[in-house]
Design a protein around this motif. Sequence first.
Motif: not given
Length: 79
Positions: A4-10, A23-29, A71-73
């Motif tokens: 949940s802490e990843f949500s919304g990060k660019e 991240v909100a528009q992404s999936d995770m493997e 954000m995530i770099i």
Amino acid sequence: MRLSEFSGKEIIDVDFGEKRGVVAQSDMEINPINGDITAIVVSNSTLFGIGKKKADVIIPWKSIVQIGPDMIIVQLQPT
């Protein structure tokens, strides 16, 4: 860190200085054996589904350079 802490990060590509997605528009493997996140899959959908869809961008977890508050770099090009 919780999912949940990843949500919304660019997601920002450090090599090109451009936004790769949110991240909100992404999936995770996720590795089903140990539960580790192996990659973030950024969907490059088009506006309102109109036009040609671009290929998804798969960002390996090892390509993440820094996770900040907003954000995530990532670095996708090998150094």
